[in-house]
Design a protein around this motif. Structure first.
Motif, PDB file in Angstrom:
ATOM      1  N   GLY A 126     -36.982 -62.122 -12.103  1.00  0.00           N
ATOM      2  CA  GLY A 126     -36.917 -63.355 -11.351  1.00  0.00           C
ATOM      3  C   GLY A 126     -38.168 -63.652 -10.561  1.00  0.00           C
ATOM      4  O   GLY A 126     -38.270 -64.684  -9.905  1.00  0.00           O
ATOM      5  N   THR A 151     -37.010 -62.396 -17.070  1.00  0.00           N
ATOM      6  CA  THR A 151     -36.186 -63.597 -17.020  1.00  0.00           C
ATOM      7  C   THR A 151     -37.018 -64.826 -17.376  1.00  0.00           C
ATOM      8  O   THR A 151     -38.237 -64.849 -17.180  1.00  0.00           O
ATOM      9  N   THR A 153     -36.853 -67.770 -15.848  1.00  0.00           N
ATOM     10  CA  THR A 153     -37.366 -68.356 -14.618  1.00  0.00           C
ATOM     11  C   THR A 153     -38.589 -67.610 -14.122  1.00  0.00           C
ATOM     12  O   THR A 153     -39.578 -68.215 -13.688  1.00  0.00           O
ATOM     13  N   GLY A 271     -32.122 -72.484 -15.651  1.00  0.00           N
ATOM     14  CA  GLY A 271     -33.252 -71.919 -14.934  1.00  0.00           C
ATOM     15  C   GLY A 271     -33.873 -72.890 -13.947  1.00  0.00           C
ATOM     16  O   GLY A 271     -34.902 -72.599 -13.341  1.00  0.00           O
ATOM     17  N   HIS A 295     -30.003 -69.214 -13.071  1.00  0.00           N
ATOM     18  CA  HIS A 295     -30.974 -68.673 -12.129  1.00  0.00           C
ATOM     19  C   HIS A 295     -30.443 -68.737 -10.708  1.00  0.00           C
ATOM     20  O   HIS A 295     -30.282 -69.806 -10.136  1.00  0.00           O
TER      21      HIS A 295
END
Length: 417
Positions: A126, A151, A153, A271, A295
């Motif tokens: 993240g 991830t 994002t 996201g 997210h």
């Protein structure tokens, strides 16, 4: 190095669960055995910000087998398994800073504590750990040789940092491997999200209108499984190509403002932020269920929902809060808008994380021998292919190989059809 876990006495339970997960992670187990012999990470310090679950524990064990010293902070307080955290500290010798349900201040305090290891490599889920290094811990950033992000994002954030020449060390987008997209995003998120929704609500999916915001890999996996459970699936998208793909796969595609009136269950996997907001809450039917599997807690505008609410009935069921609006309608928010598959269920099955964490482990090994400029890099194709090969082998599945003549045909432009 110190740790911060809820109850060290839970370690025995954590060990049992970690070993149970390990049974379904044959690829990572094989890499761990190889690492124990070759010690490719000897002397390295690794700081990680990841979901503190049994599957992650087996990745940490693998990195340790390779010779690394590891400090782990939780990337989502609601997904932290306190017994797993205790086992990692007491039985496996990792430094862990994670308690189930800590607040925002506690979350960032744990990230800072994990960074005190003075990392050579970082593993992020993240981009919050990397962001902290670039904003508050610049004293440690120059010591980081490289890292991995797992991830969508996080990868988006890293690309933006690179475009602004702000990224101070190389990062590998482990999230973007074919094996992770296929197993983790499509099959893992697809199954575990519905698992979380069912556990939190005990609702019947068959016959329900299920609105899925986002038709990337996660959205596709969700749509497939929701339809397989008898749901009537509606997709919302901003990308014309993905929207067209959804239409051609037989799904109904609508703007969220229109889908809001019909949906029984809403799931965000984009996201992005504020995907479902006040204008959508105003149109939803009584009893609509809101869940996020994309997210953090930004995809559903929880503040806007609270502003429309005259009463919040907390924990009408575990991980389910009921928001009563002025006109009497009730909207049910799951897991406080956080990742429902981790907060209300157990996240991806271990067999899924086996491949994602195998990608992570082999990428860490590869990074040791590289001298890369700051930027965002793809996982080498050879690693992705090797992980898939090992997974097939663990399933006793064999595939064909190209003959010499076929290789020549594919590599030559001089031979005609």
């Amino acid at each position: 190095m110190s740790s911060d876990v809820s109850d060290p006495g839970l370690a025995e339970s954590g060990v049992r669960r970690i070993e149970w997960a390990d049974r379904s992670m044959p690829v990572l187990r094989r890499i761990r055995e190889q690492f124990a012999v070759e010690r490719p990470l000897d002397g390295l310090k690794i700081a990680a910000c990841m979901h503190v679950t049994t599957e992650t524990a087996n990745l940490i064990r693998t990195l340790q087998a390779g010779g690394a010293e590891v400090a782990l902070a939780a990337s989502n307080p609601l997904s932290t398994q306190d017994d797993t955290a205790a086992a990692l500290v007491k039985e496996y010798g990792a430094a862990v800073f994670a308690r189930q349900g800590v607040d925002r201040d506690g979350y960032y305090r744990h990230i800072h504590q994990a960074l005190e290891i003075g990392p050579d490599l970082v593993l992020d889920d993240g981009c919050d750990l990397v962001n902290t290094l670039h904003t508050e811990r610049l004293d440690l950033a120059d010591g980081v040789r490289a890292g991995c992000e797992s991830t969508t994002t996080g990868v988006i954030r890293l690309h933006q940092m690179a475009r602004e020449n702000a990224l101070r060390f190389p990062m590998v987008a482990v999230n973007d491997t074919d094996t992770k997209h296929m197993f983790d995003n499509r099959y893992g998120t697809g199954q575990s999200t519905l698992d979380g929704i069912v556990r939190a609500t005990n609702t019947l999916l068959a016959g329900k209108t299920i609105v899925i915001a986002g038709f990337g890999y996660c959205g596709r996996g969700l749509a497939e499984r929701a339809r397989g459970m008898g749901g009537r699936v509606v997709v919302t998208e901003i990308d014309p190509v993905k929207a067209l793909d959804a239409v051609l796969q037989g799904y109904r595609v609508q703007p969220m403002a229109q889908a809001a009136e019909d949906g029984d269950i809403f799931i965000t996997v984009t996201g992005n932020t504020d995907v479902i907001g006040a204008e959508h809450f105003a149109r939803m039917k009584d009893g609509a269920i809101l869940a996020n599997s994309g997210h953090f807690d930004v995809e559903i505008d929880v503040r806007a929902l609270a502003d429309l609410t005259v009463e919040i009935r907390h924990e009408v069921r575990p991980q389910a809060d009921e928001y009563v609006l002025a006109d009497g309608r009730r909207l049910v928010l799951l897991a406080e808008g956080r990742l429902v598959n981790l907060a209300a269920a157990e996240g991806h099955p271990a067999a899924v994380m086996d491949m994602s964490f195998a990608d992570q482990a082999l990428t860490c090994e590869w990074l040791v021998g590289q001298d890369l400029a700051p930027g965002v890099y793809d996982v080498p194709e050879a690693i992705d292919t090797e992980v898939a090969r090992l997974k097939l082998g663990s399933m006793d599945i064999e595939i064909d190989a190209l003959t010499q003549d076929q290789e020549i045909y594919l590599s030559s432009w001089r031979r005609g059809s």
